[in-house]
Motif scaffolding. Structure first.
Motif, PDB file in Angstrom:
ATOM      1  N   ASP A 297     -14.181  39.216  23.244  1.00 31.54           N
ATOM      2  CA  ASP A 297     -14.688  39.913  23.773  1.00 31.54           C
ATOM      3  C   ASP A 297     -15.663  38.596  25.057  1.00 31.54           C
ATOM      4  OD1 ASP A 297     -17.684  38.469  21.236  1.00 31.54           O
ATOM      5  OD2 ASP A 297     -16.253  37.992  22.631  1.00 31.54           O
ATOM      6  N   GLY A 298     -15.408  37.874  25.465  1.00 27.32           N
ATOM      7  CA  GLY A 298     -15.776  36.801  26.381  1.00 27.32           C
ATOM      8  C   GLY A 298     -16.740  35.620  26.041  1.00 27.32           C
ATOM      9  N   ARG A 299     -17.045  35.693  25.384  1.00 22.67           N
ATOM     10  CA  ARG A 299     -17.640  34.667  24.300  1.00 22.67           C
ATOM     11  C   ARG A 299     -17.579  33.074  24.758  1.00 22.67           C
ATOM     12  NH1 ARG A 299     -16.989  32.309  20.127  1.00 22.67           N
ATOM     13  NH2 ARG A 299     -15.344  33.546  19.840  1.00 22.67           N
ATOM     14  N   ALA A 300     -16.250  32.723  25.013  1.00 20.85           N
ATOM     15  CA  ALA A 300     -15.179  31.426  24.705  1.00 20.85           C
ATOM     16  C   ALA A 300     -15.754  31.472  26.630  1.00 20.85           C
ATOM     17  CB  ALA A 300     -14.100  31.467  24.260  1.00 20.85           C
ATOM     18  N   VAL A 301     -15.900  32.407  27.357  1.00 22.36           N
ATOM     19  CA  VAL A 301     -15.465  32.338  29.285  1.00 22.36           C
ATOM     20  C   VAL A 301     -17.012  31.512  29.103  1.00 22.36           C
ATOM     21  CG1 VAL A 301     -15.527  33.204  30.940  1.00 22.36           C
ATOM     22  CG2 VAL A 301     -14.396  34.192  29.273  1.00 22.36           C
ATOM     23  N   ALA A 302     -18.176  31.537  28.030  1.00 23.40           N
ATOM     24  CA  ALA A 302     -19.110  31.319  28.887  1.00 23.40           C
ATOM     25  C   ALA A 302     -19.329  30.162  28.214  1.00 23.40           C
ATOM     26  CB  ALA A 302     -20.487  31.311  27.388  1.00 23.40           C
ATOM     27  N   VAL A 303     -18.209  29.050  27.686  1.00 25.96           N
ATOM     28  CA  VAL A 303     -18.293  27.807  27.370  1.00 25.96           C
ATOM     29  C   VAL A 303     -18.253  27.143  28.697  1.00 25.96           C
ATOM     30  CG1 VAL A 303     -16.739  25.467  26.550  1.00 25.96           C
ATOM     31  CG2 VAL A 303     -17.163  28.126  24.644  1.00 25.96           C
ATOM     32  N   SER A 304     -18.717  26.272  28.840  1.00 22.15           N
ATOM     33  CA  SER A 304     -18.745  25.677  30.468  1.00 22.15           C
ATOM     34  C   SER A 304     -18.062  24.604  30.388  1.00 22.15           C
ATOM     35  CB  SER A 304     -20.066  24.847  30.965  1.00 22.15           C
ATOM     36  OG  SER A 304     -20.328  24.682  29.664  1.00 22.15           O
ATOM     37  N   ALA A 305     -17.224  24.195  29.346  1.00 19.21           N
ATOM     38  CA  ALA A 305     -16.781  22.975  29.295  1.00 19.21           C
ATOM     39  C   ALA A 305     -15.756  23.000  30.165  1.00 19.21           C
ATOM     40  CB  ALA A 305     -16.103  22.352  28.223  1.00 19.21           C
ATOM     41  N   ARG A 306     -15.412  21.994  31.172  1.00 21.17           N
ATOM     42  CA  ARG A 306     -13.699  22.331  31.511  1.00 21.17           C
ATOM     43  C   ARG A 306     -12.924  21.268  31.564  1.00 21.17           C
ATOM     44  NH1 ARG A 306     -12.885  23.609  37.084  1.00 21.17           N
ATOM     45  NH2 ARG A 306     -12.032  21.405  37.921  1.00 21.17           N
ATOM     46  N   ILE A 307     -11.857  21.586  30.864  1.00 22.42           N
ATOM     47  CA  ILE A 307     -10.565  21.159  30.116  1.00 22.42           C
ATOM     48  C   ILE A 307      -9.407  20.823  30.937  1.00 22.42           C
ATOM     49  CG2 ILE A 307      -8.652  20.975  28.418  1.00 22.42           C
ATOM     50  CD1 ILE A 307     -12.476  21.712  27.529  1.00 22.42           C
ATOM     51  N   GLY A 308      -9.053  19.625  30.948  1.00 26.77           N
ATOM     52  CA  GLY A 308      -7.152  19.225  32.407  1.00 26.77           C
ATOM     53  C   GLY A 308      -6.922  19.364  30.693  1.00 26.77           C
ATOM     54  N   VAL A 309      -5.650  20.065  30.786  1.00 25.23           N
ATOM     55  CA  VAL A 309      -4.408  20.208  30.474  1.00 25.23           C
ATOM     56  C   VAL A 309      -3.097  19.319  31.392  1.00 25.23           C
ATOM     57  CG1 VAL A 309      -2.387  21.847  29.581  1.00 25.23           C
ATOM     58  CG2 VAL A 309      -5.108  22.827  29.989  1.00 25.23           C
ATOM     59  N   TRP A 310      -2.735  18.014  30.688  1.00 24.86           N
ATOM     60  CA  TRP A 310      -1.802  16.975  31.112  1.00 24.86           C
ATOM     61  C   TRP A 310      -0.007  17.180  30.763  1.00 24.86           C
ATOM     62  CZ3 TRP A 310      -2.342  14.752  36.258  1.00 24.86           C
ATOM     63  CH2 TRP A 310      -1.343  13.781  36.660  1.00 24.86           C
ATOM     64  N   LEU A 311       0.888  17.607  31.467  1.00 27.85           N
ATOM     65  CA  LEU A 311       1.631  17.838  31.597  1.00 27.85           C
ATOM     66  C   LEU A 311       2.220  17.195  31.353  1.00 27.85           C
ATOM     67  CD1 LEU A 311       1.553  22.023  32.263  1.00 27.85           C
ATOM     68  CD2 LEU A 311       1.198  21.353  29.868  1.00 27.85           C
ATOM     69  N   ILE A 312       3.712  17.106  30.796  1.00 26.47           N
ATOM     70  CA  ILE A 312       4.514  16.040  30.844  1.00 26.47           C
ATOM     71  C   ILE A 312       5.853  16.757  30.788  1.00 26.47           C
ATOM     72  CG2 ILE A 312       5.762  13.523  29.915  1.00 26.47           C
ATOM     73  CD1 ILE A 312       3.571  13.223  30.107  1.00 26.47           C
ATOM     74  N   GLY A 313       6.231  16.610  32.399  1.00 27.61           N
ATOM     75  CA  GLY A 313       7.253  17.989  32.537  1.00 27.61           C
ATOM     76  C   GLY A 313       6.996  18.906  33.571  1.00 27.61           C
ATOM     77  N   ALA A 314       6.161  18.574  34.215  1.00 27.74           N
ATOM     78  CA  ALA A 314       5.144  19.860  34.162  1.00 27.74           C
ATOM     79  C   ALA A 314       5.614  20.777  35.244  1.00 27.74           C
ATOM     80  CB  ALA A 314       4.026  19.072  35.240  1.00 27.74           C
ATOM     81  N   ARG A 315       7.034  20.315  36.301  1.00 22.43           N
ATOM     82  CA  ARG A 315       7.764  21.665  36.731  1.00 22.43           C
ATOM     83  C   ARG A 315       9.161  21.750  35.608  1.00 22.43           C
ATOM     84  NH1 ARG A 315       8.192  16.072  40.380  1.00 22.43           N
ATOM     85  NH2 ARG A 315       6.135  16.707  41.610  1.00 22.43           N
TER      86      ARG A 315
END
Ligand code: NAD
Ligand code: NAD
Ligand code: NAD
Ligand code: NAD
Ligand code: NA
Ligand code: NA
Lengths: 426, 426, 426, 426
Positions: B10-28
Motif C-alpha cells: 500500500d505504499g507505506r514502506a515508500v514513506a521510509v526515508s532511508a536511502r539504502i545502498g546495494v553494493w553488488l559483487i559481480g555487478a555487471r
C-alpha cells in the motif's frame, strides 16, 4: 534389505491385544484387495512397510493397533473374489509379485468368505452394469431396509470374528454426486430422506449405518457419504470418529506439495493443466461423466485454497486400458515471475494406483481406531494430509498438513510420557 | 492487470526515508543486472512485483525499505557495462523485454558510473580469463592491500551517495573452493591468513571487508565467503547481520518442496538424478570442474537432510549455448512404495535463471536492512528458504523454512502492534 | 549468421518476372499474418528462411517464384487488421520480434487495403460470434450470390495488382463438418447444392469459386472445401492444381516420423495418447466440439495407416490462454516388444503454432504456382508431406512423403537438364 | 491374443531343415541371455514375436532359418551361468516374467554346457575386474595362441552340434578403442599385429577367427572387431558376410527417426542434448570413461550425417542402479524455425534394454545366415537400420534404411518367384 525387515517398528504395537475389524465397502476392488494383500504380507514378513505413514517416525511412537491384528471383511456388488482380483492385479500390473501373492493367497481366500453383497442403489448407470452379484435385490427394498441390512452385516462381522472394534472404509467405485447435497445438512434431513426413499446414494447409506452404530468410518472415495452435513452432525452426536474424502495419492498430492512453493515465492500461477491416464476399473467408471464429476470436484480445491491467483485449472482423466492399474499424470504449470517473465514446470508421475492408496487405508484404519480408543469423535483434522478434500479442513499445504499429524502424535506421546512421569513421581 | 499494479503493497514502506545502498559483487553479471533492471522498472511502474517474496503477505506487513529507495553500485572484474549486459539479456533471452529496457536504460547508465574494478584473486583459471577490466593490478598487491581497497570502495559509495546503510551482496561467478576450508574457522585464523597472503578466494576478502566494517552481507553464490567459520565469528562479534549461501532458484527449490512429500509418505527414494542445462556465462564458468565443485556441494545437502534413505543422488550441470539465460532442469526420481513397488516422478523446470534469482536479491537486501535496523546481528536463520545451503540451518523442508519467515514477521508485527497498543493504553 | 543470410538460394528464382498473387481466406488470422510478415521480412532481408521447405536442397533447384514476388490479399470475417494481429502476436508471443515487426509494418498496412469481407455461412456458432465485420450481409444472400461475390473478389485482386497468377489458400477457422460429406461427390451434386441453397460450409464456396475460375487452391485447414468429391472432380475437369488438407505442423508431424519406427521394428503400439494445449484463437474455436470434430478426424488417419495394430488412439485439444500462440503437445505411447515387454515413449513438443505453419503456406503457394505453370492440374500427391490428411494419398510415413517431393524435383530438374542437353547436342 | 500366436508367419520357414548355430561372445550377459530366452520361448510358444523385424511383412516372405532351428553356445569371461543371468533379469526387471522363465529354464541349462571361457585381452581395467572365469590363462598365451583357441571353440561347437552353419555374434562388454585404429587397415597389418603380439582388443581376435574360418559375424557392440579395415578386407577376400556395429535400440534409433523430420522441414537444430540413465552391467562398464569412448563415438554419427547444421550435440550415459536393466533416455532438442523462432522437442524413452536388443540379435543371425546361403559375402548394407554406426553405410535416415531392407527382400522374393516361374514354364 531383505523383504519384511523394512522400516518396521520394534514390535511394541504387536503386543496390543485388540482385534480390529476392517470392513471394506468395495472389498473386491483394487484398493481393498491391495490393502489386504499388503497387511497379510507384512504379517507374514513377505514385504516391507514402505508407503505406510504409520510406519515412519514419529508415528511409530503412537500406540496403534498392529497391522497383524487387522481382520478383514466387506461389501461388494460385483461377483468375483478377492483372490481373483489379486491374480488379475498380478497378471496385469506385476503388483503384487508372484511370491507375495503366493504367500497370502490362503489368507485372501479366508477373507472371501466374509464378503457379502452390498447395495448399488443410486450409484449410476456404469456401476449398475458391473453389479452382477445377484443376491441382494436392490429393486424391491426400501432404503431403510437396505440400511438395516448393512447394519446387520457390520454387527455380524463384529460378532463372528470377536472383534473389539470395526472400522468401516469406503473404497467403492465413484458415484454420481447427489443433486443439491446441501439438502442433507442436518440429521433430521437425513432421517426424512431415509423415510421418503429419497435417492440418497449408496455411500450415504453405508456411512449412516456405520456412524449410527458407532463404527469409525473412512471415506476414501469422492462420494457423498460422510461429506453430507447431516452425517457429520450424526457423528458429532454419537461421538464417532470419521474422516474423508478421496484419498490423496497422485496428482493432487503433488499439487499440495508444489503449490505452496509458488505461493511462497510469489510466483503467479497462470495455468495448471493436469492430464491423467489410467487403465483400471476405476478409470473405466470415471469414463462416465456423471461419476467423474465428484472426482473432479474433490481434486479441484487444492489450488484454489493455496494460490489466490485466478488460475486456469483443468483436470482431465482418461481411460487407457494398456496402463492397467498404473496411472500416469502429466501436469503443465505456467507461472509468471519477475519482470513479467513466463516460465514453466512440467511433471510426469507414474505410479501403481493401488500401491499408493492401499497403505493409506491401513494407516487410516489404525489412526481411526486410535482416535476411537481415545474417545475422540467427529472429524479428524489431523488426518487432512491423507485426503484430496479433507472434510472440515481448509489447509491444503501438504507440509502443514503433515505438521498437524506430528502435533497429534506429540500430544499423545507427551501426554503418555507425562502420565507415566506423574505415575512414577513420588 | 496493467504492469506495475501487480501485488504492490500500500505504499507505506515508500514513506521510509532511508536511502539504502546495494553494493553488488559481480555487478555487471546477469543476476545483478536483472535485479537493478527490476528495481528501477518497479520504481517507474513499468513492471509488476511478481517473484518478490517481500511483496506477498504477510511480509508486506513488515516495515521494509521501499524498492524505490535502493541505490546500486558494485565491483566487477570484466570490462563492459550494465547497459551492455541488459542489452544482451534482452537480445538473447527476451528478459527484459524492450519496453522495460527502454524505461530503465538511463538508470542503468547512472549505475555504471558507480561500478569499480574488483579482485579476481584465487577465483580460478576460468574467471581469470574473463577478468579483462585492467585497472586493478591483482598481481602486485598483497591481499591485505586488496582488502583495504575494497573497504575504501564500500565507504566511498556510502559517502558519495549519502546512504543510510550499505548492504553488500555477492553475485559474482562461482569460485573453486579453498583447500580445507576448516582451517579458517576462527577470527584469528582469518587474520593470520590475511597477514600471510594465503590463497583466500576473492569472496572471502569481500565478505571480510564488509562485515569488519559493519555492512550487512549476503552470499548469493556457492563461494566460501561468509561460509568460513572465522567470518561467521567476526559477524557475531561485530553484530552484523549476514546470510548465505547460494540462492535457491530452480532444481534445489523443487527438491526442497518435493522431498518432504516422499519422506512424509514413507516412500523410499532410491535415486534422484538431476540434469541441468543452461547457456549463460554462469554455465560457461561451471563447465570448469574446479568451479563446479562448490555448486554441486551446495546443491547436495537438501536430499540428505530431508530423506534418511541412502539414495543415489547425482547432479549434472551442462553448458548448452542455445539456451541463453534460460535453464532447463530435468529430474528423474525413483522411489519404492507399498509391496516393494517401484514408481517414479520426472519433472522439467524451465526458467529464466536471472529472473528467478534477481527478485530474491532485492528481498534479501530489504530483509537484511531490516535486521540491521533492529540490531539483529549474525546469521539470519529465518532467511533459510532463500538458500540452497542455508548457513547455520539444518532445516531444508521448504514449507518449514517459509514458516520461519512467517514467524519472524509475526514477531515483528505483533511486537509493533503490542508497542502501539501499549502506547495507546491509558 | 546475420538475419537474412540464412540458407537462401542463389537468387536465380528472384529473376523470375512473374507476379504471384496469394489470396488468403482468413487473412487477418495468425497463420496468414505470420506468412505475410515472413515473406516481407525475407524480402527485406530482416530474417532467415529457416522453416521453409522450398529453401532447402534439392527444392532450391526448382524454378519457383521468388518469395519477393508474392503479393498478398484476402478475405476475413472479423473486423481488425493484419497490423493489429501482428502487434498482438508480438505482444503475446514474441514472434515476430519487435525489429522484424517494425521492418514490415508498412507492408502489412498496404496489404490491409486489399482485404475484403468474406462469408461465415455455415461455419458454426463460434465463428458466427467472431464475425463482426459487418459489410457482407450473409443472411440475405443466396449461396450462389455469395459465390459470385467471392469470384469477383478474386478477379479484382488479379486485375488490380496485375498478377500473372493467383493462388488461393484457405487458412480460416475450423468449421463444423457438413452432414454426410459423401452427398457432394460429383460436380452435379455440388451444382445442385448451390442451386438449392444447401448448407454447404463457407470453405466449399471459396474452393468452388477458386477452382471453377482456374485459381490453384490450398486447403490448410481441416475444413471440407476441396476434400469434397465434387470439388476434386471439378479440379480434374478444369485442370487446376489443388491440395490439402490441414497443415501438418506439430503432433501429427511427429506421429508421421515416429510411427514408422515402431512399425519397422515390429513394436506393437498399444496406446498413443496425445494431449495438446494451446492458447490462440484457433484453440478458442476448437473449444467448440462441432468445430473440433473435423480437426480430430484429420489428425486421426496417420496412425491407422502406418500401424496395423488395433491401437487405443486419443487426441485431446484444450484451450489454455496463458500459452498464447504457443502450442504444447504431450504424447504418451505404450508399446509391446520382445518377450511381451511393455515399454514407452513420451514427448513434449513446444512450438509457436503460426511460425510452424506460415512457412508451409509460402512453400505451398510456390509449389502450386509451379504446378500450375507446368499445367499439372488436379491433386498434387508429391505435396503429401505438408498435410495431416493428404487428399488422395495413403502414404503417411513422413520420410516416404519427403521422397515423393524429391522425386518431383528430380523429374523437373532432370527434365530441364535433359532438355538443355538436348538443345545443346549437335 | 494368446502368447505365442503373435504375428508368427505361416510356418514355412520352420520346414527348413538347416541347423543354425549361434555363437555368442558374452554369452552370459543380458542381451545374449535374453536372446536365448526369447528364441526358446518362441519355440515353446510361450511368447509372441513382437520386436523381431524378421517377423513382420515383407521379411516374412524371405526364406529364413526358423527361430526354432537356432542352437546356442558361446564365450564369456565371467563365472556364472545363463540360468543365473536369467534369474537375475527376472528378479530385477520383471523381463522375462516367471512363466516364461520357467518354460525355458531347462533349455538354458543345456546351453550353459556349451559356454566356454573366452579372452579378456585388452578389454580394459573394468572388464578385467569382472573376468573371474579362471580357466583361460590370458597372461601366458600369445594372441596367436588365443586366436587358435577361439578357432577351435567355434569348430568344436559346429561339430558337436552337427550344425550346418555357425553365426558368431559379439554381444560382449564395451572395450576401450585401440589407439589409432587406422593402423589395422589391411590384412597384412592385421597379420603383422597378430605376429607381434600387438595390443589388439579381444573383439578383433574373435572377429578375425570367425571370418578367417568362414563364419558369418555380427558386431552388436561399439567395439573395434570388424570395424577394422583389415578385417573388412579379410571378409571380402573370404567372401564371408558380416555387419556392425553397435545395435541401434534406443536414443540413436529415435534420432535416426526424428532428425530427418527436422532436415526435411528445414528446421535448424541448434542443440541436441541426450541424457541416458541405466542400471545394468553394461551401465557399470560404461562408467569407465575408456569403455564409454567407443559408445559415444558410435552414437555420434547419426546427427552429423542427417543434419548439416553445426549443432551442439552431447550424449551423457550415467549409471543409476535402481533402474536395473531398464534404460531411460531424456533428450532435449532446440531448433530454429521461421522468423528465427526458437522451439523445442523433448522426449523420454523408457525401455528394457535387453528386450530391445535381443530380438535384433535373432534377426541378424537369420539374415546373415540367409546372406551366407546366397554366397553374399562382405558388408551387408541392407542391414544398416540395425546399427548405430552401420559399417560402410552413410545413410542414417531410419526410413531409408528400412527401404534398403525392403529392397533386399524384393530382390530375393522376386528372384525366387521368377526362378519358380521359369522352372514351371514349359
Ligand atoms: N487408487 C487410488 O489411488 C485412489 C485414490 C483416491 C481414491 N480412490 C477411490 O477409491 C475407490 C476404489 O478405487 P479402486 O481402484 O479400488 O476401484 P475398483 O473399481 O477396483 O474397486 C471398486 C470396487 O467397489 C465395488 N463397488 C462399486 N460400487 C459399490 C457399492 N455401491 N457397494 C459396494 N461395492 C461397490 C466394485 O464392484 C469394485 O469391486 C474409487 O472410488 C476411487 O476413486 C482411489
Ligand atoms: N541465476 C541463478 O539462478 C543463480 C542461483 C543461485 C546462485 N547463483 C549464483 O550467482 C552468481 C552470479 O550468477 P550470474 O548468472 O549473474 O553469473 P554471471 O556470470 O552473469 O555474472 C557474474 C559476474 O561476476 C563477475 N565476477 C566474477 N568474479 C568476480 C570477482 N572476483 N569480483 C567481482 N566480480 C566478479 C563476472 O565478471 C560477472 O560479471 C553465480 O555464482 C551463480 O552461481 C545464480
Ligand atoms: N499450426 C497451425 O497453426 C495450423 C496447423 C494446421 C492447420 N491450421 C489451421 O489453419 C487455420 C488458421 O489457423 P490460425 O491459427 O491462423 O487461426 P486464427 O483464428 O488466428 O485465424 C483464422 C482467421 O480466419 C477468419 N475466418 C474464420 N472464418 C472465416 C471465413 N468463413 N471466411 C473468412 N475468414 C474467416 C477468422 O476471423 C480469423 O481471422 C485453422 O483452421 C487451423 O486449424 C493451423
Ligand atoms: N542392450 C542394448 O540395448 C544394447 C544396444 C546396443 C549395444 N549393446 C552392446 O551389447 C553388449 C552387451 O550388452 P549387455 O547389456 O548384454 O551387457 P552385459 O554386461 O550384461 O553382458 C556382457 C557380457 O560380456 C561378457 N564379456 C565381457 N568381455 C568379454 C570378452 N572379452 N569375451 C567374452 N565375454 C566377455 C561379460 O562377462 C558379460 O557377461 C554391450 O557392448 C553393449 O554396449 C547393447
Ligand atoms: Na511442501
Ligand atoms: Na522417418
Amino acid at each position: 534389505m531383505p523383504a519384511g525387515e523394512g522400516k518396521r517398528h520394534d514390535g511394541r504395537a504387536v503386543a496390543v491385544s485388540a482385534r480390529i475389524g476392517v470392513w471394506l465397502i468395495g472389498a473386491r476392488g483394487n484398493v481393498a484387495t491391495t490393502a489386504m494383500i499388503g497387511a497379510h504380507a507384512i504379517a507374514r514378513e513377505a514385504t516391507a512397510t514402505d508407503g505406510m505413514v504409520t510406519e515412519r517416525a514419529p508415528l511409530t511412537d503412537l500406540d496403534l493397533p498392529a497391522v497383524e491384528s487387522l481382520v478383514f471383511g466387506g461389501h461388494d456388488i460385483q461377483a468375483g473374489s478377492v483372490v481373483e482380483t489379486a491374480e488379475r492385479l498380478h497378471e496385469r500390473n506385476g503388483v503384487p509379485d508372484r511370491d507375495t501373492l503366493d504367500a497370502v493367497r490362503d489368507d485372501l481366500a479366508t477373507i472371501d468368505d466374509r464378503i457379502v453383497t452390498g447395495t448399488a442403489r443410486n450409484c449410476g448407470r456404469t456401476v449398475a452394469e458391473i453389479a452382477d452379484d445377484a443376491a441382494f435385490d436392490d429393486e424391491t427394498l426400501s432404503i431403510r431396509e437396505i440400511v438395516e441390512r448393512i447394519r446387520a452385516d457390520y454387527a455380524a462381522f463384529r460378532e463372528d470374528e470377536s472383534l473389539d472394534r470395526v472400522v468401516v472404509v469406503n473404497v467403492a467405485s465413484s458415484e454420481p454426486m447427489p443433486t443439491d447435497p446441501d439438502q442433507y445438512d442436518s440429521i433430521a434431513a437425513i432421517e426424512a430422506a431415509l423415510d421418503a426413499d429419497d435417492p440418497l446414494p449408496a455411500s450415504a447409506l453405508y456411512a449412516y449405518a456405520a456412524i449410527d452404530d458407532g463404527h469409525p468410518f473412512v471415506n476414501f472415495t469422492p462420494n457423498a457419504a460422510n461429506a453430507l452435513g447431516g452425517i457429520q452432525d450424526l457423528a458429532e452426536r454419537e461421538n464417532v470418529p470419521h474422516m474423508g474424502r478421496d484419498g490423496k495419492t497422485g496428482e493432487t498430492l503433488l499439487k499440495s506439495a508444489l503449490a505452496p512453493m509458488f505461493a511462497g515465492r510469489n510466483l503467479r500461477v497462470l495455468s495448471w493443466e493436469g492430464h491423467n491416464i489410467l487403465g483400471n476399473r476405476d478409470g473405466e467408471v470415471l469414463e462416465d461423466d456423471a461419476n467423474k464429476a465428484g472426482k473432479l470436484q474433490s481434486k479441484g480445491g487444492v489450488l484454489d485454497e493455496i494460490l489466490d491467483d485466478d488460475i486456469h485449472n483443468r483436470v482431465r482423466i482418461d481411460y487407457t486400458p494398456a496402463l492397467g492399474d498404473w496411472k500416469t499424470a502429466w501436469d503443465d504449470i505456467r507461472f509468471q515471475g519477475f519482470l513479467d517473465t513466463q516460465m514453466k514446470l512440467q511433471f510426469t508421475w507414474e505410479g501403481s494406483d493401488s500401491a499408493l492408496a492401499a497403505p493409506l487405508v491401513l494407516d487410516l484404519v489404525r489412526l481411526l481406531a486410535h482416535a476411537d480408543a481415545q474417545d475422540e469423535g467427529g472429524l479428524q483434522p489431523h488426518l487432512a494430509s491423507f485426503f484430496k478434500d479433507p472434510l472440515g479442513v481448509d489447509e491444503h499445504d501438504l507440509s502443514r498438513q503433515f505438521e498437524r499429524l506430528s502435533e497429534y502424535v506429540d500430544r499423545h506421546t507427551n501426554a503418555a510420557t507425562t502420565e507415566v512421569e506423574t505415575e512414577n513421581s513420588p
